[in-house]
Design an enzyme around this catalytic site. Sequence first.
Site, PDB file in Angstrom:
ATOM      1  N   ARG A 148      20.947  43.494  89.743  1.00  0.00           N
ATOM      2  CA  ARG A 148      22.160  43.827  90.471  1.00  0.00           C
ATOM      3  C   ARG A 148      22.062  45.263  90.997  1.00  0.00           C
ATOM      4  O   ARG A 148      21.375  46.101  90.406  1.00  0.00           O
ATOM      5  CB  ARG A 148      23.382  43.709  89.557  1.00  0.00           C
ATOM      6  CG  ARG A 148      23.558  42.344  88.893  1.00  0.00           C
ATOM      7  CD  ARG A 148      24.693  42.373  87.887  1.00  0.00           C
ATOM      8  NE  ARG A 148      24.912  41.078  87.253  1.00  0.00           N
ATOM      9  CZ  ARG A 148      24.336  40.688  86.122  1.00  0.00           C
ATOM     10  NH1 ARG A 148      23.493  41.512  85.496  1.00  0.00           N
ATOM     11  NH2 ARG A 148      24.592  39.500  85.607  1.00  0.00           N
ATOM     12  N   LYS A 172      25.372  43.934  82.291  1.00  0.00           N
ATOM     13  CA  LYS A 172      26.777  43.862  81.906  1.00  0.00           C
ATOM     14  C   LYS A 172      26.914  43.886  80.388  1.00  0.00           C
ATOM     15  O   LYS A 172      26.094  43.320  79.670  1.00  0.00           O
ATOM     16  CB  LYS A 172      27.404  42.583  82.472  1.00  0.00           C
ATOM     17  CG  LYS A 172      27.515  42.571  83.995  1.00  0.00           C
ATOM     18  CD  LYS A 172      28.198  41.312  84.488  1.00  0.00           C
ATOM     19  CE  LYS A 172      28.375  41.345  85.994  1.00  0.00           C
ATOM     20  NZ  LYS A 172      29.037  40.118  86.508  1.00  0.00           N
ATOM     21  N   HIS A 243      23.840  41.740  97.158  1.00  0.00           N
ATOM     22  CA  HIS A 243      23.671  40.584  96.270  1.00  0.00           C
ATOM     23  C   HIS A 243      22.784  39.508  96.902  1.00  0.00           C
ATOM     24  O   HIS A 243      22.257  38.643  96.198  1.00  0.00           O
ATOM     25  CB  HIS A 243      25.037  40.000  95.911  1.00  0.00           C
ATOM     26  CG  HIS A 243      25.210  39.757  94.448  1.00  0.00           C
ATOM     27  ND1 HIS A 243      25.095  40.754  93.490  1.00  0.00           N
ATOM     28  CD2 HIS A 243      25.461  38.615  93.751  1.00  0.00           C
ATOM     29  CE1 HIS A 243      25.296  40.243  92.290  1.00  0.00           C
ATOM     30  NE2 HIS A 243      25.507  38.951  92.425  1.00  0.00           N
ATOM     31  N   ARG A 246      19.465  39.405  95.394  1.00  0.00           N
ATOM     32  CA  ARG A 246      19.476  38.708  94.100  1.00  0.00           C
ATOM     33  C   ARG A 246      19.452  37.191  94.325  1.00  0.00           C
ATOM     34  O   ARG A 246      18.712  36.467  93.657  1.00  0.00           O
ATOM     35  CB  ARG A 246      20.714  39.145  93.323  1.00  0.00           C
ATOM     36  CG  ARG A 246      20.844  38.620  91.909  1.00  0.00           C
ATOM     37  CD  ARG A 246      21.961  39.407  91.220  1.00  0.00           C
ATOM     38  NE  ARG A 246      22.460  38.790  90.009  1.00  0.00           N
ATOM     39  CZ  ARG A 246      21.937  38.953  88.811  1.00  0.00           C
ATOM     40  NH1 ARG A 246      20.847  39.689  88.668  1.00  0.00           N
ATOM     41  NH2 ARG A 246      22.467  38.377  87.745  1.00  0.00           N
ATOM     42  N   HIS A 269      21.728  36.342  83.145  1.00  0.00           N
ATOM     43  CA  HIS A 269      22.902  35.475  83.014  1.00  0.00           C
ATOM     44  C   HIS A 269      23.078  35.059  81.555  1.00  0.00           C
ATOM     45  O   HIS A 269      22.110  34.685  80.891  1.00  0.00           O
ATOM     46  CB  HIS A 269      22.746  34.211  83.860  1.00  0.00           C
ATOM     47  CG  HIS A 269      22.939  34.440  85.324  1.00  0.00           C
ATOM     48  ND1 HIS A 269      22.491  33.558  86.288  1.00  0.00           N
ATOM     49  CD2 HIS A 269      23.544  35.452  86.004  1.00  0.00           C
ATOM     50  CE1 HIS A 269      22.801  34.018  87.488  1.00  0.00           C
ATOM     51  NE2 HIS A 269      23.439  35.164  87.337  1.00  0.00           N
ATOM     52  N   TYR A 278      21.847  27.885  91.812  1.00  0.00           N
ATOM     53  CA  TYR A 278      20.695  28.060  92.690  1.00  0.00           C
ATOM     54  C   TYR A 278      19.896  26.773  92.850  1.00  0.00           C
ATOM     55  O   TYR A 278      19.148  26.633  93.818  1.00  0.00           O
ATOM     56  CB  TYR A 278      19.800  29.183  92.162  1.00  0.00           C
ATOM     57  CG  TYR A 278      20.479  30.528  92.219  1.00  0.00           C
ATOM     58  CD1 TYR A 278      20.715  31.170  93.433  1.00  0.00           C
ATOM     59  CD2 TYR A 278      20.932  31.153  91.062  1.00  0.00           C
ATOM     60  CE1 TYR A 278      21.357  32.394  93.492  1.00  0.00           C
ATOM     61  CE2 TYR A 278      21.584  32.384  91.109  1.00  0.00           C
ATOM     62  CZ  TYR A 278      21.787  32.984  92.324  1.00  0.00           C
ATOM     63  OH  TYR A 278      22.438  34.194  92.385  1.00  0.00           O
TER      64      TYR A 278
END
Length: 297
Positions: A148, A172, A243, A246, A269, A278
Amino acid sequence: MTMERWVEGFLRYMEAEKNASEHTLNHYSKDLDQFSQFLHEQGIDGPASVSYLNVRMFLAKLNEREYAKRSVSRKLSALRTFYTYLLREGLVETSPFSYIRTPKQDKKLPQFLYVEQMEALLHTPDPATPTGLRDRAIMELLYASGIRVSELVRLDLASIDLNNGIALVFGKGSKERYVPIGEPAVHAIRVYIEQARSILVKEDEETALFVNYTGGRLTDRSIRRMLDKYITQVAGVQHVSPHTFRHSFATHMLEAGADLRTVQELLGHVNLSTTQIYTHVTKDHLQSIYNRAHPRA
């Protein structure tokens, strides 16, 4: 205690305890300010006095103003998180958002670039300038690793091991992971460090890997502006965000045969379901190729 004080305490908690990004904190602040304004207009003196019906009225107001479902969902998420904090602190006894459902989202597949488009975009920066070398390194790294932009701007010089082609990324929730970097990205970063960073940096103590023209750490917004500049130079490439790099990384990995679990790990993730979107992208891509190529498609 005023609503403003409660919100200030919540934002401090999210920053210190949950390591929320500046981007997330800004959204929370705006969404809670809007909710606070609504409470003021309704004559409600604070979060403890908010009922389920008040929340329904607030959502009705958003609907009248034709907010997108995605925006409404984000606001609900912010308010639920806020009330979870209030419950934890013993400031309220119940949450009026407990029985509020999040609007069902329209299915929107992530946008990605074809390999040829990505190659063209990567070659747009001017290698004769320090910022051009920096921008090429940034785009190569985004595409090579799938990280990111918020993770990229936090990278320090010490985060990158160019000899082994890996980067230590803080994602995150302060979760860290190692991601591999391809040879083109390693080369671009090495050239940037050796030929450009020393020109841009003004203080020897600066630890950031990527810096702006004044020598300070780059921000998410700076990278967005930088990409906008180069996108206009590539034919057929529009509406590209940071993004998109990504999304392109994940899509190209799956198209080349990478398994879903590996891509999940590389993207950072938590849930496999987040990565599975995806697979829909690659199926659509294969279908479009089939439709163009097969005489009886």
